[in-house]
Scaffold this active site. Structure first.
Site, short mmCIF file in Angstrom:
data_model
loop_
_atom_site.label_atom_id
_atom_site.label_comp_id
_atom_site.label_asym_id
_atom_site.label_seq_id
_atom_site.Cartn_x
_atom_site.Cartn_y
_atom_site.Cartn_z
N ARG A 49 0.97 -1.08 0.05
CA ARG A 49 0.01 0.02 -0.40
C ARG A 49 1.19 1.55 0.20
NH1 ARG A 49 1.37 2.05 4.37
NH2 ARG A 49 0.84 3.81 3.96
N GLY A 50 0.43 2.33 -0.39
CA GLY A 50 1.17 3.75 -0.42
C GLY A 50 1.13 3.80 -1.67
N ALA A 51 0.75 5.06 -1.78
CA ALA A 51 0.32 5.39 -3.37
C ALA A 51 1.96 5.41 -4.35
CB ALA A 51 -0.18 6.69 -3.55
N ARG A 86 -6.17 -0.30 -7.77
CA ARG A 86 -6.69 0.64 -7.04
C ARG A 86 -6.63 2.19 -8.07
NH1 ARG A 86 -3.94 1.15 -1.97
NH2 ARG A 86 -6.24 2.14 -1.08
N GLN A 187 -4.03 1.71 9.36
CA GLN A 187 -2.89 2.13 9.48
C GLN A 187 -2.05 2.68 9.66
OE1 GLN A 187 -3.64 2.87 5.05
NE2 GLN A 187 -4.43 0.79 5.06
N ASP A 228 -3.08 11.04 -1.70
CA ASP A 228 -3.00 9.64 -3.03
C ASP A 228 -2.93 10.45 -4.55
OD1 ASP A 228 -3.31 6.71 -2.49
OD2 ASP A 228 -3.89 8.00 -0.71
N ASN A 238 -6.25 11.28 -0.04
CA ASN A 238 -6.35 11.70 1.06
C ASN A 238 -6.98 10.21 2.08
OD1 ASN A 238 -3.54 10.68 2.08
ND2 ASN A 238 -3.83 11.68 4.06
N LYS A 239 -6.29 9.67 2.67
CA LYS A 239 -7.05 8.72 3.67
C LYS A 239 -8.43 8.81 4.31
CE LYS A 239 -5.29 5.27 3.53
NZ LYS A 239 -5.61 4.36 1.85
#
Length: 339
Positions: A49-51, A86, A187, A228, A238-239
């Site tokens: 994970r993580g853009a 994604r 996370q 992201d 973002n999240k």
């Protein structure tokens, strides 16, 4: 391809392995990502994970598959499958566009290998530039708040927002970091807390709903988050929960910074409303599962709304810290993010 080792990616013997971010912090397991189906599964489950990291893992896998003899057509099909894995993270799209250009070269195997390696090195340099630029905004004695995970687990380098925080701590300017647990899958609580502990940066873990009371008590000097996707007008996805923090920071007159590489800027996306938002499984809200088993706390038939991201309007952002430097609200209003 030569051997590569970052915090979360490992290329050895011409095979890709990923650090299972679902198992952290209790276990550090390296899982195979030897084909497209495996990597897509890891992406969907947030094991990778993580853009930036998602884009890099996809690029590296395509290069490795090219070296293993997949045809141009097979690689093109694989590329599009990865692109759909994604939807919110634009880094994935940007990286795959570059890999697609490499695939069109006569010697596409060499071209794709070189491009994948170039993307990894660029990400490391981008992270360093962001950390350098952002740390100048952190005042001595700062108590910072961050959301989700934006460190080395999410990039090939030192990270984005967490890279800034780590660099500012090295400079002696950070006394405490408030770490939101962050949905989905906590996370922040699992990954950011682990990374800050490894870096020996002082932190305290909080639930997402505690930020307002801390701000009201004067315990937060600035908020640092990643992104992201950043739209052309400066809106940032973002999240989930990031937008809430931005509103709270604005009310309490606390700086709210977004740290991200230019690869996160989507010049073809006019505003935040056009950013696709990923919806995730209801089971992430109705209960919890792990090595201990599964627990269901909501009614079995509970209807669930579970977006993975939200969008923070540009008007609530104090500055965008890119690898090219700090972009101010005044610059954004003047069209700095316009194509």
């Amino acid at each position: 391809m030569q051997t590569l080792r970052t915090t979360s990616l490992w290329v050895r013997d011409n095979q890709l392995w990923i650090l299972d971010q679902q198992a952290l912090p209790q276990q550090q397991n390296w899982l195979p990502a030897h084909d497209v189906a495996q990597l897509v599964s890891h992406i969907h489950a947030l094991r990778v994970r993580g853009a930036p990291l998602i884009g890099l893992s996809a690029s590296l896998l395509l290069a490795l598959l090219a070296g293993q003899g997949l045809s141009r057509q097979q690689l093109a099909e694989s590329l599009e499958v990865l692109r759909a894995s994604r939807p919110t993270a634009v880094n994935l799209m940007n990286n795959l566009d570059r890999m697609k250009l490499a695939l069109a070269q006569s010697d596409f195997v060499a071209a794709m290998t070189q491009e994948a390696w170039r993307l990894v090195e660029e990400d490391k340099q981008l992270c360093e530039a962001i950390a350098t630029a952002g740390s100048t905004l952190v005042k001595p004695g700062s108590k910072l708040l961050t959301h989700c995970n934006t460190g080395g687990l999410a990039t090939a380098g030192v990270g984005t927002a967490l890279g800034v925080i780590a660099r500012a701590h090295q400079q002696g300017n950070v006394v405490n970091v408030w770490v939101d647990e962050t949905r989905p899958l906590l996370q922040g609580g699992r990954l950011t807390a682990w990374e800050l502990g490894e870096l020996q940066v002082p932190y305290q873990l909080i639930t997402d709903s505690m930020a307002a009371s801390l701000m009201a008590a004067g315990e937060v000097d600035a908020v640092w988050v990643g992104a992201d996707r950043i739209a052309a007008n400066g809106d940032a996805a973002n999240k989930i929960g990031t937008y809430s923090l931005a509103v709270l920071a604005h009310y309490h007159q606390i700086p709210f910074y977004v740290a991200a590489p230019q690869t996160t800027l989507d010049r073809h996306c006019p505003e935040g409303a056009a950013i696709p938002i990923e919806q995730r499984a209801a089971s992430e809200v109705t209960g919890v599962s792990g090595s201990f088993g599964s627990v269901q706390w909501a009614p079995q038939n509970a209807r669930v709304f579970n977006p993975a991201f939200d969008v923070t309007p540009a008007a609530l952002i104090s500055g965008w810290v890119l690898d090219s430097g700090v972009v101010t609200p005044e610059q954004v209003k003047a069209g700095i993010f316009q194509p």
